[in-house]
Design a protein around this motif. Structure first.
Motif, PDB file in Angstrom:
ATOM      1  N   TRP A  58       0.822  -1.204   0.000  1.00  0.00           N
ATOM      2  CA  TRP A  58       0.000   0.000   0.000  1.00  0.00           C
ATOM      3  C   TRP A  58       0.861   1.260   0.000  1.00  0.00           C
ATOM      4  O   TRP A  58       1.691   1.452  -0.880  1.00  0.00           O
ATOM      5  CB  TRP A  58      -0.974  -0.012   1.186  1.00  0.00           C
ATOM      6  N   ASP A  59       0.694   2.136   0.999  1.00  0.00           N
ATOM      7  CA  ASP A  59       1.436   3.403   1.024  1.00  0.00           C
ATOM      8  C   ASP A  59       2.917   3.203   1.289  1.00  0.00           C
ATOM      9  O   ASP A  59       3.703   4.147   1.100  1.00  0.00           O
ATOM     10  CB  ASP A  59       0.853   4.345   2.082  1.00  0.00           C
ATOM     11  N   THR A  62       4.831   4.064  -1.795  1.00  0.00           N
ATOM     12  CA  THR A  62       4.961   5.493  -2.117  1.00  0.00           C
ATOM     13  C   THR A  62       5.844   6.217  -1.121  1.00  0.00           C
ATOM     14  O   THR A  62       6.659   7.062  -1.498  1.00  0.00           O
ATOM     15  CB  THR A  62       3.566   6.155  -2.149  1.00  0.00           C
ATOM     16  N   THR A  98      -3.379  17.109  -6.476  1.00  0.00           N
ATOM     17  CA  THR A  98      -2.949  16.377  -5.282  1.00  0.00           C
ATOM     18  C   THR A  98      -3.055  17.225  -4.023  1.00  0.00           C
ATOM     19  O   THR A  98      -2.481  16.885  -3.001  1.00  0.00           O
ATOM     20  CB  THR A  98      -1.490  15.899  -5.441  1.00  0.00           C
ATOM     21  N   ARG A 101      -4.351  15.267  -0.913  1.00  0.00           N
ATOM     22  CA  ARG A 101      -3.338  14.419  -0.305  1.00  0.00           C
ATOM     23  C   ARG A 101      -2.224  15.278   0.285  1.00  0.00           C
ATOM     24  O   ARG A 101      -1.557  14.871   1.226  1.00  0.00           O
ATOM     25  CB  ARG A 101      -2.764  13.454  -1.335  1.00  0.00           C
ATOM     26  N   TYR A 440      -5.164  -7.007  -0.381  1.00  0.00           N
ATOM     27  CA  TYR A 440      -5.903  -6.185  -1.334  1.00  0.00           C
ATOM     28  C   TYR A 440      -7.263  -6.800  -1.671  1.00  0.00           C
ATOM     29  O   TYR A 440      -8.272  -6.080  -1.777  1.00  0.00           O
ATOM     30  CB  TYR A 440      -5.080  -5.993  -2.606  1.00  0.00           C
ATOM     31  N   ASN A 450     -13.104   0.833  -3.324  1.00  0.00           N
ATOM     32  CA  ASN A 450     -11.803   1.311  -2.857  1.00  0.00           C
ATOM     33  C   ASN A 450     -10.814   1.322  -4.030  1.00  0.00           C
ATOM     34  O   ASN A 450     -10.283   0.281  -4.432  1.00  0.00           O
ATOM     35  CB  ASN A 450     -11.291   0.413  -1.729  1.00  0.00           C
ATOM     36  N   GLY A 452      -7.800   2.563  -4.265  1.00  0.00           N
ATOM     37  CA  GLY A 452      -6.425   2.231  -3.925  1.00  0.00           C
ATOM     38  C   GLY A 452      -6.161   0.737  -3.914  1.00  0.00           C
ATOM     39  O   GLY A 452      -5.074   0.287  -4.291  1.00  0.00           O
ATOM     40  N   LEU A 455      -5.812  -0.476  -7.514  1.00  0.00           N
ATOM     41  CA  LEU A 455      -4.565   0.023  -8.083  1.00  0.00           C
ATOM     42  C   LEU A 455      -3.368  -0.737  -7.530  1.00  0.00           C
ATOM     43  O   LEU A 455      -2.484  -1.174  -8.281  1.00  0.00           O
ATOM     44  CB  LEU A 455      -4.432   1.518  -7.786  1.00  0.00           C
ATOM     45  N   ASN A 456      -3.344  -0.935  -6.221  1.00  0.00           N
ATOM     46  CA  ASN A 456      -2.215  -1.636  -5.601  1.00  0.00           C
ATOM     47  C   ASN A 456      -2.187  -3.115  -5.969  1.00  0.00           C
ATOM     48  O   ASN A 456      -1.107  -3.696  -6.122  1.00  0.00           O
ATOM     49  CB  ASN A 456      -2.274  -1.480  -4.075  1.00  0.00           C
ATOM     50  N   MET A 491      -5.955  10.259 -10.165  1.00  0.00           N
ATOM     51  CA  MET A 491      -6.231   8.833  -9.999  1.00  0.00           C
ATOM     52  C   MET A 491      -6.584   8.187 -11.335  1.00  0.00           C
ATOM     53  O   MET A 491      -6.086   7.105 -11.675  1.00  0.00           O
ATOM     54  CB  MET A 491      -7.363   8.642  -8.992  1.00  0.00           C
ATOM     55  N   CYS A 495      -4.450   5.377 -13.351  1.00  0.00           N
ATOM     56  CA  CYS A 495      -5.070   4.108 -13.731  1.00  0.00           C
ATOM     57  C   CYS A 495      -4.856   3.825 -15.217  1.00  0.00           C
ATOM     58  O   CYS A 495      -4.468   2.710 -15.605  1.00  0.00           O
ATOM     59  CB  CYS A 495      -6.561   4.145 -13.402  1.00  0.00           C
TER      60      CYS A 495
END
Length: 548
Positions: A58-59, A62, A98, A101, A440, A450, A452, A455-456, A491, A495
């Motif tokens: 996940w994060d 990043t 962004t 975030r 996930y 969700n 994220g 994507l993850n 986002m 994607c």
């Protein structure tokens, strides 16, 4: 005859007496200062040990793996950390999209990542061990704090043990970037500990006050969840049945100067104001959802066998649900006067620590639909008060049953099964974080919208050369974003970029070029899509040339 000095060594002393004196000399080895930390440490490492097999998810990808500013401690990187938001990445160009975030200013968290990276690099086991150790240390700090308010050591120890073992804290402890929650609570509890000592002192300027002020500042620079910590000083004063003096009130209020400093620096660095008139008019459904989440917090803590990951709630809770939940909260508040003092302290501690994660104040300008975020890690600070409340309830037979054998058996048949079940569930939750694909998929099953998670999961498949499965996840994500009218250019562009990369790896150059072009249409500054588009067109030209 009294035996003094080293006379116990004399051979004339009977062996039994020599053994007894030797044990007396070494009795400090079995004191509370030793066995309580050891038990908490053993309980924490045993219950969360399955996460030691896990990697970065996940994060983590990043904020740690692909974040160059934390991978070297240098003046340049430190300056970047203190002048950019938590999710800012020097390797990815900043965009206005962004801003949401970018609203989090948490430089101490990023500095913590930099320190851990300098020690462990990209070895996730070291990161997980650090999280577990700090979590156990927080449990020990809770024991010390509760002991300052409540004289019953058994209640204080059980509350610290329940906190250490609780299944709801899986995301904070078993997630590498959950380090931010653990470090924030460490600074929070440290500041409260020094605050208790400062409130007992007659003088205003003291070392305790300085350490309290500094710890609270570090707490706010780590994460915002501890902003109500100074109000916990009221719990301490209530426990001592003391009258609130003006100098004590000033000591509590002066700590909030840190908040003013943080908000001013945040506005200067991130160009984000604290208040926005457009978001201060939520409907009654919004506050109904806040009440619903409060009940959900308490229920999930007491019955923690259905872990929740990254949930998001819209304000559409049915009226009858709101009615009985509000009635329940009012009933508890009405009976507050009749509760015993320790129960009052536990409830007050919980409500004070719940305020920062309550969503009561929708201050962020991007919350247009008033969606409320919920995840188990938000309980990490608020769960401290609930741990004390549960411990008080479990040990309540001590006050009413005089027969020691019956009291021991009753408590054992309640406390031990609870500890066993919570430990088993914690290990089960911890094992989920050790398997990214399982994690996930679990999030997607519990929350199909969700973004994220999709994507993850796609990134995970792509990293393991499962590009067909990755493409399926990206397509599903794109459909979810369009169907739910989630207009987030960043986002959607990301994607489509990932979708183009999957097509590229599957040698479908026309589809790859189409996806990259659509990604640029959503976000023209997307350099990855621009480079991918150029490479895809180059491959298409080569394919046409050789097909002639």
């Amino acid at each position: 005859m009294n035996v003094t000095g080293r006379s116990w060594i004399n051979s004339k002393t009977p062996p039994a007496n020599r053994l007894f004196n030797l044990l007396r000399i070494r009795r400090h080895l079995f004191s509370e200062a030793v066995w309580i930390p050891v038990l908490l440490l053993a309980a924490g490492f045993f219950s969360h040990s399955p996460s030691l097999k896990g990697g970065f998810v996940w994060d983590d990808l990043t904020l740690i793996v692909n974040h160059s500013s934390i991978q070297e401690i240098s003046p340049k990187n430190i300056r970047y950390i203190f002048t950019h938001s938590y999710f800012s990445n020097p390797d990815i160009p900043e965009t206005k999209e962004t801003a949401f975030r970018g609203g989090y200013f948490r430089p101490m968290a990023n500095l913590g990542y930099a320190l851990l990276y300098s020690i462990f690099k990209l070895n996730p086991t070291g990161w997980h061990m650090t999280n577990i150790f700090l979590h156990c240390l927080n449990g020990l700090l809770l024991f010390v704090l509760f002991q300052r308010m409540i004289s019953d050591k058994a209640v204080c120890f059980l509350s610290a043990l329940l906190f250490t073992l609780h299944p709801c804290f899986h995301q904070a402890v078993d997630y590498c970037t959950g380090f931010i929650d653990i470090l924030s609570l460490f600074f929070t509890l440290t500041s409260v500990l020094f605050l208790f000592k400062w409130l007992d002192e007659k003088v205003f300027l003291s070392l305790s006050g300085f350490l309290c002020f500094t710890s609270f500042l570090l707490c706010l620079l780590t994460k915002e969840t501890g902003l109500s910590a100074p109000l916990l000083g009221l719990c301490y004063l209530l426990s001592k049945r003391q009258k609130l003096f003006s100098n004590q009130l000033v000591k509590i209020l002066i700590l909030f100067i840190n908040l003013i400093f943080i908000f001013m620096w945040r506005k200067y660095v991130l160009s984000l104001s604290l208040l926005d008139n457009s978001v201060l008019t939520p409907t009654w459904q919004y506050y109904a959802t806040v009440i619903h989440l409060l009940v959900k917090y308490i229920y999930n803590f007491l019955v923690p066998f259905c872990p929740l990951f990254m949930q998001q709630y819209q304000a559409f809770i049915p009226f009858h649900t709101v009615l009985w939940e509000t009635a329940g909260i009012l009933f508890v508040l009405t009976g507050f006067y009749y509760f015993s003092l320790p129960v009052k302290l536990a409830l007050l501690w919980f409500f004070i620590s719940w305020i920062p994660v309550s969503n009561l104040f929708p201050l962020h300008p991007n919350i247009s639909s008033f969606a409320l975020y919920y995840s188990d890690h938000l309980l990490y600070f608020a769960g401290t008060g609930l741990s004390l409340l549960v411990a008080l309830c479990l040990l309540s037979p001590d006050r009413f049953i005089k027969n020691q054998l019956i009291r021991f058996l009753l408590i054992s048949f309640i406390v031990l099964p609870l500890i066993y079940s919570w430990t088993s569930q914690t290990r089960k939750n911890s094992s989920v974080w050790g398997n990214p694909e399982q994690l996930y998929l679990k999030v997607i099953r519990s929350n199909p919208c969700n973004a994220g998670a999709f994507l993850n999961l796609g990134v995970y498949y792509a990293m393991n050369n499962r590009h067909g499965e990755a493409l399926l996840q990206y397509k599903t994500l794109y459909d979810v974003l369009i169907k739910n009218q989630i207009q987030e250019p960043g986002m959607i562009s990301q994607c489509l970029t990932n979708m183009g990369y999957s097509y590229f790896q599957l040698n479908n150059w026309p589809k790859a070029a189409q996806s990259y072009q659509e990604a640029l249409d959503w976000l023209p500054t997307n350099s990855f899509a621009s480079n991918g588009l150029a490479e895809s067109r180059k491959r298409m030209k080569k394919e046409r040339f050789f097909s002639r």
